[in-house]
Motif scaffolding. Structure first.
Motif, short mmCIF file in Angstrom:
data_model
loop_
_atom_site.label_atom_id
_atom_site.label_comp_id
_atom_site.label_asym_id
_atom_site.label_seq_id
_atom_site.Cartn_x
_atom_site.Cartn_y
_atom_site.Cartn_z
N HIS A 26 0.82 -1.21 0.00
CA HIS A 26 0.00 0.00 0.00
C HIS A 26 0.86 1.27 0.00
O HIS A 26 0.35 2.37 0.23
CB HIS A 26 -0.93 0.00 1.21
CG HIS A 26 -1.87 -1.17 1.24
ND1 HIS A 26 -2.98 -1.27 0.42
CD2 HIS A 26 -1.85 -2.32 1.98
CE1 HIS A 26 -3.61 -2.42 0.66
NE2 HIS A 26 -2.94 -3.07 1.59
N GLY A 27 2.14 1.10 -0.23
CA GLY A 27 3.02 2.26 -0.33
C GLY A 27 3.58 2.75 0.98
O GLY A 27 4.21 3.82 1.03
N ASP A 28 3.38 1.99 2.07
CA ASP A 28 3.90 2.39 3.38
C ASP A 28 5.11 1.53 3.74
O ASP A 28 5.32 0.46 3.16
CB ASP A 28 2.81 2.26 4.45
CG ASP A 28 1.76 3.36 4.33
OD1 ASP A 28 2.15 4.53 4.36
OD2 ASP A 28 0.57 3.03 4.19
N ASP A 29 5.88 1.97 4.73
CA ASP A 29 7.12 1.26 5.03
C ASP A 29 7.29 0.87 6.50
O ASP A 29 8.36 0.43 6.90
CB ASP A 29 8.32 2.11 4.60
CG ASP A 29 8.46 3.41 5.39
OD1 ASP A 29 7.61 3.68 6.27
OD2 ASP A 29 9.42 4.16 5.13
N HIS A 30 6.24 1.01 7.33
CA HIS A 30 6.42 0.66 8.74
C HIS A 30 5.98 -0.78 8.99
O HIS A 30 5.29 -1.39 8.17
CB HIS A 30 5.65 1.62 9.64
CG HIS A 30 4.17 1.44 9.60
ND1 HIS A 30 3.48 0.66 10.49
CD2 HIS A 30 3.23 1.95 8.76
CE1 HIS A 30 2.19 0.68 10.21
NE2 HIS A 30 2.02 1.46 9.16
N ALA A 31 6.39 -1.32 10.13
CA ALA A 31 6.16 -2.74 10.41
C ALA A 31 5.52 -2.97 11.77
O ALA A 31 5.64 -4.05 12.35
CB ALA A 31 7.49 -3.49 10.33
N VAL A 32 4.81 -1.97 12.28
CA VAL A 32 4.20 -2.08 13.61
C VAL A 32 2.69 -2.21 13.48
O VAL A 32 2.05 -1.41 12.78
CB VAL A 32 4.55 -0.85 14.48
CG1 VAL A 32 3.92 -0.99 15.87
CG2 VAL A 32 6.07 -0.69 14.60
N ASN A 33 2.14 -3.21 14.14
CA ASN A 33 0.69 -3.36 14.20
C ASN A 33 0.07 -2.08 14.74
O ASN A 33 0.50 -1.54 15.76
CB ASN A 33 0.36 -4.55 15.12
CG ASN A 33 -1.12 -4.72 15.36
OD1 ASN A 33 -1.71 -3.98 16.14
ND2 ASN A 33 -1.71 -5.68 14.69
N LEU A 34 -0.96 -1.56 14.06
CA LEU A 34 -1.50 -0.26 14.42
C LEU A 34 -2.20 -0.26 15.78
O LEU A 34 -2.22 0.76 16.46
CB LEU A 34 -2.45 0.24 13.33
CG LEU A 34 -1.77 0.58 11.99
CD1 LEU A 34 -2.81 1.07 10.99
CD2 LEU A 34 -0.69 1.64 12.18
#
Length: 221
Positions: A26-34
């Motif tokens: 989706h074009g994002d780069d983070h890896a933390v569950n929201l």
């Protein structure tokens, strides 16, 4: 008092590569569950100084936490404009507009200045704020003029700007019976998002479908 270094360490400990892979699509780069990220922000409570430090790191997860702990009245129009222009990733951009700028006393001034910005990502924020006004505070808006602009520009607009324009088109049709047919007609002529894949039980973002469905739901209430 918790430091930005400690927050970054906490976020790093929560990283999940499976989540990073999903977000990357989706074009994002983070890896933390929201859900876990929101819990981190909740524990920190509102803290504008810490938010500024987290934002300055440039780290996506840290910026999402920053947005959740900032107080809207504490940030100037110029600061919000700078932050928006520095928000290129979809999740940071979306949260900044939806969770923060919309609540800011500078929202209307920023809406007007961003609407016609040559940067389509910035312009999409202006249209997102316009969609909010159409839905909740339409007084003073030139709705027919917005429809004319949407008809002329939406089909060729970049994706993020196109989505925001489409949302505005849909809300104009949903909230204004006298403009409902023109809004639906524009959506049909342009065909934007007509074939967008929609999960079972969800409403298609295609404006004519979205308008018709929401009007029907509202009438049934």
């Amino acid at each position: 008092m918790t430091t930005s270094t400690e927050v970054l360490a906490t976020l790093a400990s929560l990283e999940d590569e499976k989540i990073r892979a999903v977000n990357a699509r989706h074009g994002d780069d983070h890896a933390v569950n929201l859900t876990k990220l929101r819990a981190v922000a909740k524990d920190l409570k509102k803290n504008d100084e810490l938010a500024g430090e987290l934002w300055a790191t440039g780290d996506t997860a840290a910026r999402l936490v920053a947005i959740l702990i900032m107080r809207p009245k504490a940030w100037s129009e110029a600061q919000l404009d700078e932050m928006l222009r520095d928000s290129r990733l979809p999740k940071v951009h979306g949260w900044l507009v939806s969770y923060f700028v919309k609540k800011s006393p500078h929202a209307e001034a920023l809406r007007q200045s961003w609407m016609d910005d040559p940067d389509p990502v910035v312009a999409s924020a202006g249209w997102a704020l316009t969609s909010e006004r159409v839905n909740k505070k339409p007084e003073g808006l030139d709705l027919s003029g917005l429809l004319d602009t949407i008809e002329a520009e939406m089909a060729e607009a970049p994706e993020r700007l196109q989505w925001a324009m489409n949302e505005t088109l849909s809300y104009i049709g949903i909230e204004n019976p006298d403009l409902r047919k023109p809004a639906i007609d524009i959506g049909e002529r342009l065909g934007v998002l007509r074939d967008y894949p929609t999960s079972p039980g969800c409403t298609s973002p295609f404006a004519p479908t979205w308008i018709t469905e929401m009007v029907s739901r509202n009438a049934a209430k």
